[in-house]
Design a protein around this motif. Structure first.
Motif, short mmCIF file in Angstrom:
data_model
loop_
_atom_site.label_atom_id
_atom_site.label_comp_id
_atom_site.label_asym_id
_atom_site.label_seq_id
_atom_site.Cartn_x
_atom_site.Cartn_y
_atom_site.Cartn_z
N ARG A 227 0.83 -1.22 0.00
CA ARG A 227 0.00 0.00 0.00
C ARG A 227 0.86 1.26 0.00
NH1 ARG A 227 -5.31 -0.58 3.85
NH2 ARG A 227 -5.99 -2.65 3.18
N LYS A 228 1.89 1.28 0.85
CA LYS A 228 2.76 2.46 0.93
C LYS A 228 3.42 2.73 -0.41
CE LYS A 228 3.88 2.14 5.86
NZ LYS A 228 4.97 1.85 6.85
N TYR A 229 3.92 1.68 -1.05
CA TYR A 229 4.61 1.86 -2.33
C TYR A 229 3.65 2.34 -3.41
CZ TYR A 229 7.40 0.89 -6.46
OH TYR A 229 8.08 1.02 -7.64
N ILE A 230 2.47 1.71 -3.45
CA ILE A 230 1.49 2.06 -4.48
C ILE A 230 1.00 3.49 -4.31
CG2 ILE A 230 -0.88 1.59 -5.24
CD1 ILE A 230 -0.29 -1.37 -4.90
N TYR A 231 0.69 3.87 -3.09
CA TYR A 231 0.23 5.24 -2.85
C TYR A 231 1.33 6.25 -3.14
CZ TYR A 231 -3.82 3.17 -0.52
OH TYR A 231 -4.97 2.46 -0.24
N HIS A 232 2.58 5.88 -2.81
CA HIS A 232 3.70 6.77 -3.08
C HIS A 232 3.89 6.99 -4.58
CE1 HIS A 232 7.59 8.69 -2.63
NE2 HIS A 232 8.12 7.81 -3.48
N LYS A 233 3.68 5.93 -5.36
CA LYS A 233 3.81 6.02 -6.81
C LYS A 233 2.53 6.50 -7.49
CE LYS A 233 8.04 4.56 -7.20
NZ LYS A 233 9.10 5.45 -7.74
N ASN A 234 1.50 6.77 -6.69
CA ASN A 234 0.22 7.27 -7.23
C ASN A 234 -0.39 6.31 -8.24
OD1 ASN A 234 -1.85 9.15 -7.24
ND2 ASN A 234 -0.99 10.29 -8.97
N ILE A 235 -0.37 5.02 -7.90
CA ILE A 235 -0.94 3.97 -8.75
C ILE A 235 -2.31 3.59 -8.19
CG2 ILE A 235 -0.66 1.58 -9.55
CD1 ILE A 235 2.37 2.01 -9.33
N THR A 236 -3.23 3.27 -9.06
CA THR A 236 -4.57 2.87 -8.63
C THR A 236 -4.53 1.47 -8.03
OG1 THR A 236 -5.62 4.18 -10.38
CG2 THR A 236 -6.95 2.46 -9.38
N ILE A 237 -5.22 1.29 -6.91
CA ILE A 237 -5.30 -0.04 -6.28
C ILE A 237 -6.76 -0.38 -6.04
CG2 ILE A 237 -4.96 1.01 -3.99
CD1 ILE A 237 -3.70 -1.69 -3.14
N TYR A 238 -7.14 -1.60 -6.45
CA TYR A 238 -8.48 -2.11 -6.20
C TYR A 238 -8.36 -3.37 -5.34
CZ TYR A 238 -10.34 0.90 -9.92
OH TYR A 238 -10.72 1.98 -10.68
N PHE A 239 -9.31 -3.53 -4.43
CA PHE A 239 -9.33 -4.70 -3.57
C PHE A 239 -10.42 -5.66 -4.04
CE2 PHE A 239 -7.34 -1.40 -1.11
CZ PHE A 239 -6.31 -2.05 -0.45
N ILE A 240 -10.02 -6.89 -4.33
CA ILE A 240 -10.97 -7.91 -4.77
C ILE A 240 -11.58 -8.56 -3.53
CG2 ILE A 240 -11.28 -10.07 -6.04
CD1 ILE A 240 -8.88 -9.31 -7.74
N PRO A 241 -12.90 -8.50 -3.36
CA PRO A 241 -13.52 -9.09 -2.17
C PRO A 241 -13.40 -10.61 -2.19
CG PRO A 241 -15.20 -8.41 -3.73
CD PRO A 241 -13.90 -7.90 -4.27
N SER A 242 -13.37 -11.18 -1.01
CA SER A 242 -13.27 -12.64 -0.91
C SER A 242 -14.59 -13.32 -1.19
CB SER A 242 -12.76 -13.05 0.47
OG SER A 242 -13.60 -12.53 1.48
N VAL A 243 -15.70 -12.56 -1.05
CA VAL A 243 -17.03 -13.08 -1.38
C VAL A 243 -17.75 -12.03 -2.19
CG1 VAL A 243 -17.28 -14.64 0.58
CG2 VAL A 243 -17.92 -12.25 0.83
N TYR A 244 -18.77 -12.46 -2.95
CA TYR A 244 -19.48 -11.56 -3.84
C TYR A 244 -20.32 -10.54 -3.09
CZ TYR A 244 -18.37 -14.09 -8.13
OH TYR A 244 -17.73 -14.64 -9.20
N ASN A 245 -20.70 -10.83 -1.86
CA ASN A 245 -21.64 -9.97 -1.16
C ASN A 245 -20.97 -8.98 -0.22
OD1 ASN A 245 -20.90 -12.07 0.62
ND2 ASN A 245 -22.68 -11.63 1.91
N ASP A 246 -19.71 -8.64 -0.46
CA ASP A 246 -19.04 -7.70 0.43
C ASP A 246 -19.76 -6.36 0.51
OD1 ASP A 246 -17.16 -9.48 1.14
OD2 ASP A 246 -15.44 -8.29 0.54
N ASN A 247 -20.43 -5.97 -0.58
CA ASN A 247 -21.20 -4.72 -0.56
C ASN A 247 -22.24 -4.73 0.54
OD1 ASN A 247 -19.95 -3.27 -2.52
ND2 ASN A 247 -21.31 -3.90 -4.17
N PHE A 248 -22.78 -5.90 0.82
CA PHE A 248 -23.85 -6.00 1.80
C PHE A 248 -23.30 -6.01 3.23
CE2 PHE A 248 -26.02 -6.96 -1.97
CZ PHE A 248 -27.35 -6.70 -1.74
N ASN A 249 -21.99 -6.15 3.38
CA ASN A 249 -21.37 -6.06 4.69
C ASN A 249 -20.67 -4.72 4.89
OD1 ASN A 249 -22.12 -8.69 5.35
ND2 ASN A 249 -20.34 -9.54 4.33
N ALA A 250 -20.80 -3.84 3.88
CA ALA A 250 -20.10 -2.56 3.94
C ALA A 250 -20.66 -1.70 5.07
CB ALA A 250 -20.22 -1.83 2.60
N MET A 251 -19.75 -1.00 5.73
CA MET A 251 -20.14 -0.16 6.85
C MET A 251 -19.95 1.31 6.47
SD MET A 251 -20.78 -2.53 9.19
CE MET A 251 -20.64 -1.83 10.82
N GLU A 252 -20.72 2.17 7.07
CA GLU A 252 -20.53 3.59 6.89
C GLU A 252 -20.47 4.26 8.26
OE1 GLU A 252 -23.74 5.18 4.67
OE2 GLU A 252 -25.27 4.67 6.14
#
Length: 469
Positions: A227-252
């Motif tokens: 994460r530190k390296y990617i953010y330092h280089k200003n590269i886009t990072i996406y996180f692949i969820p381990s299950v399809y329903n991660d949206n339904f566990n999302a917190m705000e």
């Protein structure tokens, strides 16, 4: 997130295009208004007389566009999202336009105003759709492609890689995958994870996006270094969820006074006003379908079925709907009476299907009586397709996220069906893909998305879908 120069160019191009379109549109509009009054002027005279009004209107358009994020369009933006953006933009701009006309006591006739807004909406929408279509074709040709890489692996990683390789219009070029405790296989572009090799690989391949799989074998320390390296280089990072329903566990996060608390996100159809709006649309659409289509379709299909085998016209089957409740799903009968009809899915070249039934299923006419289900309230026009009781029981025992599709009423058509997942389900993996589409629909629901799916369904009626049988 990395913002490329190319993305900035697209942003500027869209602004310049809108300014040119608005300038030409208002020139024609003012010319037409003068012509209606019998005043003959040249376009140069119009520019001299109305340049202040044009500048103000164009400025208001841009002001609205920045607030609605009209120009925030990426290679991942879907067509229905563009339609929604233009719709919101036109609503807000119309309010400003009316206020502007009232301020100068120069009101337009209601007919002229509607024609003005409708014409401008069609032009702006057409230009944007053509722009996206051109950009997609440009990327398919191999231009403006971004190198992407994957780090670590979970249940969904291979599906994402396969999707990226197939969807060439996204312009994402798979260039490598780093895995923990795996031997390097350069032929298959698979490499053993090492933080220094990882950094070197990014530099050599000009990687633009890194997909990091959640819930894999990567240690917390390595993840933080990445994460530190990617953010330092200003590269886009996406996180692949381990299950399809991660949206339904999302917190705000929300605050009680100044104290932060976390709660599960609410989705669009959790709100009553959206439920009422969707139900009102369903009633109107279903009523029109019953009056304008079913009124003549039922007698014709009934006659065809009776001439074919003389059996019943309708087939009523128990299916699972909203909140897991059972309901009677109506269809035109397309199969011969059989004890297996309620427990066995239809297969290709199924000998249970009648001659007329084969035509009905191929054209989706067998589903039309479900508009009556919509009118009764047991179904919606758009939503996850309802399954047989036996099928539902099987999948909810074998797929943890299956129950999510019961969060909204089932539909005559749905996002999964318009995304090429129509017909028989190909086992657990096939159902998981449908669940992914259904959960996306639930989490991203909007009226524009429903209209988009209905439009895609209508277009699909005239295509030869090999999955329809």
């Amino acid at each position: 997130m990395k913002k490329s120069n190319l993305l900035n160019y697209h942003f500027v191009i869209q602004i310049i295009t809108d300014v040119v379109i608005l300038f030409l549109f208002y020139s024609v509009f003012f010319y037409w208004q003068y012509a209606l009054k019998g005043i003959h002027v040249s376009f140069l005279q119009i520019l001299m007389l109305q340049y202040k009004a044009m500048i103000i209107r164009i400025f208001i358009w841009l002001l609205c566009a920045f607030s609605t994020k009209l120009y925030h369009v990426t290679r991942f933006t879907k067509y229905y999202e563009v339609i929604r953006k233009v719709f919101i933009q036109m609503v807000i701009y119309s309010v400003f336009f009316v206020f502007f006309r009232m301020l100068f006591a120069n009101r337009l006739p209601i007919g002229t105003f509607i024609l003005f807004i409708l014409a401008l909406s069609i032009i702006m929408l057409t230009v944007r759709i053509l722009y996206i279509a051109f950009a997609d074709k440009y990327r398919v040709s191999g231009k403006n492609n971004w190198n992407v890489m994957f780090v670590d692996e979970n249940h969904n990683t291979k599906t994402y890689i396969s999707f990226i390789k197939k969807q060439k219009k996204l312009g994402l070029r798979f260039c490598g995958m780093f895995l923990v405790d795996k031997s390097t296989d350069e032929e298959n572009k698979t490499f053993n994870f090492n933080i220094e090799d990882f950094k070197s690989f990014i530099r050599k391949n000009d990687v633009r996006i890194v997909f990091l799989s959640a819930g894999g074998k990567l240690s917390k320390e390595d993840e933080m270094n990445i994460r530190k390296y990617i953010y330092h280089k200003n590269i886009t990072i996406y996180f692949i969820p381990s299950v399809y329903n991660d949206n339904f566990n999302a917190m705000e996060m929300q605050y009680i006074n100044t104290f932060p608390v976390m709660l599960y996100k609410r989705f669009p159809l959790d709100y009553k006003y959206n439920q009422y709006f969707k139900r009102a649309f369903d009633l109107i659409f279903a009523s029109l379908a019953c009056v304008l289509v079913l009124s003549w379709l039922v007698p014709l299909v009934a006659l065809a079925i009776k001439l074919d085998d003389g059996g019943k016209v309708f087939y009523i089957q128990k299916r699972i709907g909203f909140k897991g409740r059972r309901f009677n799903c109506l269809k035109f009968r397309s199969m011969r009476p059989c004890d297996e009809n309620d427990i066995k899915n239809t297969q290709k070249n199924d000998d249970r299907i009648t001659c007329v039934g084969r035509f009905l299923r191929k054209t989706s006419l067998d589903e039309f009586p479900q508009f009556i289900n919509v009118f009764w309230g047991s179904m919606s026009i758009v939503g996850p397709r309802p399954h047989m009781v036996s099928e539902d029981e099987y999948y909810k025992k074998n797929i943890r996220e299956y129950f999510l599709r019961h969060f909204v009423p089932p539909g005559i058509t749905g996002l999964a069906q318009t995304s090429g997942m129509r017909g028989a389900v190909e086992g657990i993996s096939g159902m998981e893909k449908r669940i992914a589409a259904d959960t996306y629909y639930i989490s991203k629901w909007s009226f524009i998305l429903d209209i988009y799916i209905i439009f895609r369904t209508f277009i699909g009626l005239f295509k030869n879908d090999e999955n329809a049988f």
